[in-house]
Structures are given as C-alpha cells and as structure tokens.
Design an enzyme around this catalytic site. Structure first.
Site, PDB file in Angstrom:
ATOM      1  N   THR A   9      -5.274  26.718  15.187  1.00 39.09           N
ATOM      2  CA  THR A   9      -6.282  26.702  16.257  1.00 39.09           C
ATOM      3  C   THR A   9      -5.615  27.178  17.549  1.00 39.09           C
ATOM      4  O   THR A   9      -5.426  26.407  18.491  1.00 39.09           O
ATOM      5  CB  THR A   9      -6.871  25.283  16.457  1.00 39.09           C
ATOM      6  OG1 THR A   9      -5.784  24.338  16.588  1.00 39.09           O
ATOM      7  CG2 THR A   9      -7.751  24.872  15.306  1.00 39.09           C
ATOM      8  N   LYS A  59      -1.193  25.065  24.340  1.00 37.15           N
ATOM      9  CA  LYS A  59      -2.562  25.418  23.940  1.00 37.15           C
ATOM     10  C   LYS A  59      -3.475  24.197  23.946  1.00 37.15           C
ATOM     11  O   LYS A  59      -4.652  24.303  24.289  1.00 37.15           O
ATOM     12  CB  LYS A  59      -2.571  26.105  22.570  1.00 37.15           C
ATOM     13  CG  LYS A  59      -2.438  25.171  21.383  1.00 37.15           C
ATOM     14  CD  LYS A  59      -2.703  25.874  20.057  1.00 37.15           C
ATOM     15  CE  LYS A  59      -2.435  24.962  18.873  1.00 37.15           C
ATOM     16  NZ  LYS A  59      -3.399  23.888  18.705  1.00 37.15           N
ATOM     17  N   LYS A 102      12.402  24.378  20.813  1.00 38.07           N
ATOM     18  CA  LYS A 102      13.227  23.176  20.744  1.00 38.07           C
ATOM     19  C   LYS A 102      14.165  23.322  19.553  1.00 38.07           C
ATOM     20  O   LYS A 102      13.987  24.247  18.740  1.00 38.07           O
ATOM     21  CB  LYS A 102      12.368  21.924  20.649  1.00 38.07           C
ATOM     22  CG  LYS A 102      11.572  21.788  19.373  1.00 38.07           C
ATOM     23  CD  LYS A 102      10.920  20.420  19.368  1.00 38.07           C
ATOM     24  CE  LYS A 102      10.115  20.200  18.118  1.00 38.07           C
ATOM     25  NZ  LYS A 102       9.522  18.887  18.072  1.00 38.07           N
ATOM     26  N   GLU A 138       7.733  19.351  14.957  1.00 39.03           N
ATOM     27  CA  GLU A 138       8.562  20.319  14.249  1.00 39.03           C
ATOM     28  C   GLU A 138      10.018  19.910  14.418  1.00 39.03           C
ATOM     29  O   GLU A 138      10.424  19.423  15.467  1.00 39.03           O
ATOM     30  CB  GLU A 138       8.331  21.726  14.806  1.00 39.03           C
ATOM     31  CG  GLU A 138       6.940  22.223  14.477  1.00 39.03           C
ATOM     32  CD  GLU A 138       6.650  23.608  15.035  1.00 39.03           C
ATOM     33  OE1 GLU A 138       7.577  24.298  15.466  1.00 39.03           O
ATOM     34  OE2 GLU A 138       5.459  23.988  15.023  1.00 39.03           O
ATOM     35  N   ALA A 176      14.390  16.070  31.730  1.00 39.53           N
ATOM     36  CA  ALA A 176      14.018  17.237  32.533  1.00 39.53           C
ATOM     37  C   ALA A 176      14.583  18.496  31.888  1.00 39.53           C
ATOM     38  O   ALA A 176      15.658  18.479  31.285  1.00 39.53           O
ATOM     39  CB  ALA A 176      14.558  17.067  33.950  1.00 39.53           C
ATOM     40  N   CYS A 207       2.044  23.614  20.320  1.00 41.76           N
ATOM     41  CA  CYS A 207       0.983  22.624  20.548  1.00 41.76           C
ATOM     42  C   CYS A 207       0.681  22.327  22.017  1.00 41.76           C
ATOM     43  O   CYS A 207      -0.446  22.524  22.461  1.00 41.76           O
ATOM     44  CB  CYS A 207       1.331  21.329  19.824  1.00 41.76           C
ATOM     45  SG  CYS A 207       1.263  21.516  18.029  1.00 41.76           S
TER      46      CYS A 207
HETATM   47  N1  LIG Z   1       2.979  22.870  14.279  1.00 41.71           N
HETATM   48  C1  LIG Z   1       2.937  21.630  14.677  1.00 41.71           C
HETATM   49  O1  LIG Z   1       3.943  21.023  15.038  1.00 41.71           O
HETATM   50  C2  LIG Z   1       1.625  20.881  14.710  1.00 41.71           C
HETATM   51  C3  LIG Z   1       1.637  19.486  14.878  1.00 41.71           C
HETATM   52  C4  LIG Z   1       0.427  18.810  14.896  1.00 41.71           C
HETATM   53  C5  LIG Z   1      -0.765  19.505  14.772  1.00 41.71           C
HETATM   54  N2  LIG Z   1      -0.750  20.865  14.627  1.00 41.71           N
HETATM   55  C6  LIG Z   1      -2.026  21.553  14.483  1.00 41.71           C
HETATM   56  O2  LIG Z   1      -2.211  21.881  13.108  1.00 41.71           O
HETATM   57  C7  LIG Z   1      -2.903  23.123  12.983  1.00 41.71           C
HETATM   58  C8  LIG Z   1      -2.080  24.087  12.144  1.00 41.71           C
HETATM   59  O3  LIG Z   1      -0.902  24.371  12.870  1.00 41.71           O
HETATM   60  P1  LIG Z   1       0.348  25.099  12.182  1.00 41.71           P
HETATM   61  O4  LIG Z   1       1.439  25.076  13.174  1.00 41.71           O
HETATM   62  O5  LIG Z   1       0.552  24.527  10.835  1.00 41.71           O
HETATM   63  O6  LIG Z   1      -0.261  26.579  12.059  1.00 41.71           O
HETATM   64  P2  LIG Z   1       0.340  27.822  11.262  1.00 41.71           P
HETATM   65  O7  LIG Z   1      -0.087  29.018  12.013  1.00 41.71           O
HETATM   66  O8  LIG Z   1       1.792  27.583  10.974  1.00 41.71           O
HETATM   67  O9  LIG Z   1      -0.430  27.769   9.849  1.00 41.71           O
HETATM   68  C9  LIG Z   1      -1.783  28.054   9.669  1.00 41.71           C
HETATM   69  C10 LIG Z   1      -1.932  28.669   8.281  1.00 41.71           C
HETATM   70  O10 LIG Z   1      -3.311  28.757   7.947  1.00 41.71           O
HETATM   71  C11 LIG Z   1      -3.512  29.936   7.186  1.00 41.71           C
HETATM   72  N3  LIG Z   1      -4.951  30.257   7.194  1.00 41.71           N
HETATM   73  C12 LIG Z   1      -5.729  30.620   8.229  1.00 41.71           C
HETATM   74  N4  LIG Z   1      -7.007  30.766   7.809  1.00 41.71           N
HETATM   75  C13 LIG Z   1      -7.026  30.466   6.482  1.00 41.71           C
HETATM   76  C14 LIG Z   1      -8.046  30.423   5.499  1.00 41.71           C
HETATM   77  N5  LIG Z   1      -9.324  30.701   5.783  1.00 41.71           N
HETATM   78  N6  LIG Z   1      -7.701  30.100   4.233  1.00 41.71           N
HETATM   79  C15 LIG Z   1      -6.435  29.819   3.915  1.00 41.71           C
HETATM   80  N7  LIG Z   1      -5.421  29.828   4.801  1.00 41.71           N
HETATM   81  C16 LIG Z   1      -5.725  30.149   6.086  1.00 41.71           C
HETATM   82  C17 LIG Z   1      -2.620  30.965   7.870  1.00 41.71           C
HETATM   83  O11 LIG Z   1      -2.333  32.051   7.022  1.00 41.71           O
HETATM   84  C18 LIG Z   1      -1.388  30.095   8.176  1.00 41.71           C
HETATM   85  O12 LIG Z   1      -0.441  30.164   7.109  1.00 41.71           O
HETATM   86  C19 LIG Z   1      -3.176  23.593  14.396  1.00 41.71           C
HETATM   87  O13 LIG Z   1      -4.462  23.170  14.786  1.00 41.71           O
HETATM   88  C20 LIG Z   1      -2.120  22.882  15.217  1.00 41.71           C
HETATM   89  O14 LIG Z   1      -2.519  22.676  16.545  1.00 41.71           O
HETATM   90  C21 LIG Z   1       0.412  21.554  14.585  1.00 41.71           C
END
Ligand SMILES: NC(=O)c1ccc[n+]([C@@H]2O[C@H](COP(=O)([O-])OP(=O)(O)OC[C@H]3O[C@@H](n4cnc5c(N)ncnc54)[C@H](O)[C@@H]3O)[C@@H](O)[C@H]2O)c1
Length: 447
Positions: free
Chosen positions: A86, A266, A324, A155, A255, A263
C-alpha cells in the site's frame, strides 16, 4: 488450518513462513513470477535474519508452498490474508489501495464455504468496508467475513516480532471470524500474547496511530538534538534522562538523520490525508512529516559544515545505505537525500553497505560502490556513518585514519564517542552533541 496469503513480500512471506512453522498448511501467492520461482527453489528475495531457515524447513515438510496462481489454495483456505503493498499514491500522498482492491477482486470468485479474508496490509480506515463491498459485488453468494489484522513486525527483527508480538490486533464485525482468528494465532495465544479484539475500523486506526506515534517520538528527539547542538547539551544523556521515566520509555529516542523505511513516511502521510478528509486534521503528524523531510535534506549540509562549508571536489565516504540495519530495504532511506544533496554540492560519493548495495544502485547513480568500510574510506575527505550496522560499531579507527585524506568522522547515529574519535586523531561531528570536535567549530574558535 489451511491458509492462503496473497502477496509474498516482506509481510506476506514472513507471515506465511511463521504460520507454516505453527503447523498450518500455507500457500503464498504472488504475481511476481521471478519472486515465486526463486522462492520455490528456496531462494529468499529479501534479507531477513532467520527467514531462510524457516522457509527451508517448512518447504521440506510440505507445509509451505509458493505459487503465481492462488485459485486452488484460496478455494481450500479457511483464512485468506491480503498482504500486498500500500505505497503512497504518486502526487497526493494517499495510500494507493489499488493492489488491495485488485487482490479482493481476484480472491472473491474462488471463495468456497465460510472463509475469513484478513487484511494484513496497512490500510486507511474504511478499507475493510470497501473490500467487503467488492467481494459481495463479485460474489453475492460468498460466505465471507472480512477482518483487519494489521502487522507490527519490524524489518530486521521480523521473525522475533512475528513470533513474540507485543500484541495481536484483530478487528472484526462478524463474530464467526473470532474462532478462526484464534485458531490461526493459537500458538501465540498459548504463549499468552495478548489478542486485542476490536471493531474493524478501530483496528485499522490502531496501526496508523502506532506508526504516527513512533514517528513523532523519533522526530521529537531529533528536534531536541538540534537544540542540543546550539546550546551545548548532549541528546544521548537527555534521551536516557527522559527514557528512564516509565511514562516515556527509552525506545525510539535515538536521535539520527530522520526516519525512513517502507512504513513510517507513507503511513504518516496517509493518516494526514485521512484526517484532513474527515475535517479532523492531525497537526502534530503534519509537523512530524515536514520536520523529518527537512531534516533528511539538512544532513548533507551538516556534512558540508563539518568540512568547513565547501565540499565541491571533495570525496565523501558513506557507510550504510539501508534505512536501518539488518535489512536490504532502501525504501525512503535517509541515505538517498543525503547522497543526492552531497552530489548537488559537487562532492563525489563512495559508499558501502553490508547488504543493501544492489537495492541502492538503481536509486543512487554516480556513486562508487566499495567492498568494505576501509575501501570506502580510501582517500576520503570525510566518513559519514548513516546506518548503524553492527560491523560499523567496531571500526579500526587508526586503520581508517591511515587510508583517509582527511580524518573527519560525521557520525549520524552517535555510535562513537567524540573523545574516542578525537583520541585517534579524528575530527568528530555527532548528532545532538556539542560539535567541539568538528572542523567548523574549530575554525569558529580560531576565528
Ligand atoms: N515491510 C514492513 O516492515 C511492514 C510492516 C508492517 C506492515 N507492513 C504493511 O504490509 C503491506 C505489505 O508490505 P510489504 O513491505 O510486505 O510489501 P512488498 O512490496 O514487500 O510486498 C508486496 C507483494 O505483493 C505482491 N502483489 C501485489 N499485488 C498482488 C496481487 N494482486 N496478487 C498477488 N501478489 C500481489 C507484490 O508482487 C509484492 O511481492 C503494506 O501495506 C505495508 O505497509 C509492512
């Protein structure tokens, strides 16, 4: 329990691997063919300590599978997680929900029997309502409950966070979903991790409120650091002095060069937009975003100041590129505006990061990527520590000084004491400290 996960990125892959480790039968679906092909071979596309072992173990025991076509897995699943990205929508900062809605449209036709569809992606309040509407539009006969279950993993510590969470938040409207969610998280429940059941909209808001609060805490201490530099106080002692107060807590009071990552930037922006749309602007978060953006850009000027103001033709060595340590994620990393700022001022940049250089290369051009910290520092006029990787905490300072043209250390993470650096002949500039060791301060004193 059979679980399907749509989106095998950071969150989807870690969740899928950990759910499989709990004994569930998990299929991770992603439309990125290269990613799925790699995962099927046991190759992990992200750097996350501990993850390869868990994926390998569960692949071998056939509890974990990867596919580009999730239809069969979704039909069989009791729980389908949406874990797609997202990102910020280009141009306006709203969360781009197109991936979430597309996933909902793809899932809907395959639903078979009572299924819980769980939104794990971070989504603005009301998205669960819209996902439910989409599913009912595509499949009016579907027996489905749409749940919000935001993810709080960090992460670099994702496995630990997923398996030992501070809390699990589950937002639901259909009471039937509760037993399914309790079963999905049963091993954690047995470990007494608190599960907080709320309404769906409340769960969606909890995630944004948490991230905005943490971003605010970081930005607060960064502004205090700025003031410390002007008044001759030490921000690290202040962080300790306030952090020992249980009402404040010591975490997120380090700091640094400003927050980045996939995250906080955005999510803070998306919360601002939601709040404005509802005539309830959150001014404090608006200020946090503005201050943080300005701070990241200001770090290049801080490096220039450490060299007396002019860096045209100078060589700057940058240690750490990822936002990080313990991740290869470069999304919104503070190193990006820093390096671009240094280049704009006419400096040449050399850089080293233990795992992030491949991700950095498409984002940061005209940088000499080096094999290690000492090669990076070779002939440099200043060394800037941007990411606090463990290996940068114990650099051989005499060796560094030996290879540099000019021994200036700009430590944006305060991992070296000024006295220690100066004892080894460095001029040292930290964050939120009296910059007595810096060239700028020296020249002021001389002047
Ligand atoms: N990365 C973090 O540390 C973290 C922590 C907490 C929450 N989040 C939230 O989790 C969500 C995912 O984040 P992320 O970092 O894992 O994203 P990312 O970009 O690493 O992974 C998203 C994956 O979804 C796949 N995708 C997109 N549309 C698709 C579909 N229709 N069918 C199948 N696969 C599809 C993409 O190819 C990609 O591999 C976000 O909303 C983010 O804000 C992320």
């Amino acid at each position: 329990m059979r679980v399907a996960i749509v989106g095998a990125g950071y969150v989807g892959l870690v969740s899928g691997a950990c759910f499989a480790d709990y004994g569930h039968e998990v299929t991770c679906c992603d439309n990125d063919q290269d990613k799925i092909a790699a995962l099927q071979r046991g190759v992990i596309p992200i750097y996350e300590p501990g993850l390869p072992e868990i994926v390998k173990r569960n692949l071998q025991q056939s509890r974990l599978a990867f596919t580009t076509n999730g239809d069969t897995a979704i039909r069989a699943a009791d729980a389908v997680f949406i874990a797609v990205g997202t990102p910020s929508r280009h141009g306006d900062g709203y969360a781009d929900l197109s991936y979430v809605y597309k996933a909902a449209r793809e899932i809907a036709p395959e639903l078979d029997g009572f299924t819980v569809v769980i939104i794990k992606s971070t989504v603005p309040v009301g998205t669960g309502d819209e996902v439910e509407r989409i599913i009912r539009e595509v499949r009016p006969d579907a027996d489905v409950a749409v749940v919000s279950n935001p993810e709080f993993l960090r992460e670099g510590a994702a496995i630990q966070d997923f398996k030992h969470p501070d809390r699990i938040v589950v937002g639901l409207e259909d009471p039937r979903a509760k037993s399914v969610m309790a079963e999905v998280y049963r091993p954690l429940y047995l470990n007494a991790a608190p599960i907080l059941y709320t309404g769906r909209r409340t769960a969606e808001m909890i995630k944004y409120a948490a991230n905005a609060f943490l971003a605010t805490k970081i930005t607060f201490i960064n502004e205090i650091a700025e003031l410390c530099e002007k008044v001759g106080a030490d921000v690290q002692d202040i962080a300790r002095g306030i952090g020992l107060d249980n009402r404040i807590g010591s975490k997120f009071l380090h700091a640094g060069p400003g927050f980045g990552g996939s995250c906080f930037p955005k999510d803070a922006l998306a919360l601002i937009k939601t709040a404005q749309d509802h005539d309830a602007p959150i001014r404090i978060v608006e200020a946090v975003v503005a201050v943080n953006d300005a701070r990241k850009r200001a770090m290049a000027r801080k490096v220039a100041a450490a060299l007396g103001g002019q860096i045209r033709g100078k060589v700057i060595a940058v240690l750490g590129l990822t936002f990080k340590p313990n991740t290869d994620d470069m999304r919104d990393a503070p190193s990006i505006p820093l390096i671009r700022g240094l280049q704009d001022m006419g400096a040449s940049v050399r850089a080293y990061d233990p795992v992030g250089m491949e991700q950095a290369k498409p984002l940061l051009q005209d940088v000499v990527y080096c094999d290690g910290p000492y090669a990076c520092a070779d002939s440099a006029d200043a060394l800037v520590i941007v990411t606090e990787w463990e290996q940068f905490r114990s650099l051989d300072l005499p060796r560094l000084k030996g290879v540099m043209r000019n021994p200036v250390l700009v430590d944006l993470r305060n991992i070296y004491q000024a006295e220690e650096a100066m004892r080894h002949g460095f001029s040292h500039v930290g964050i939120g400290q009296n910059a007595a060791g810096g060239l700028a301060a020296d020249s002021e004193k001389k002047g």
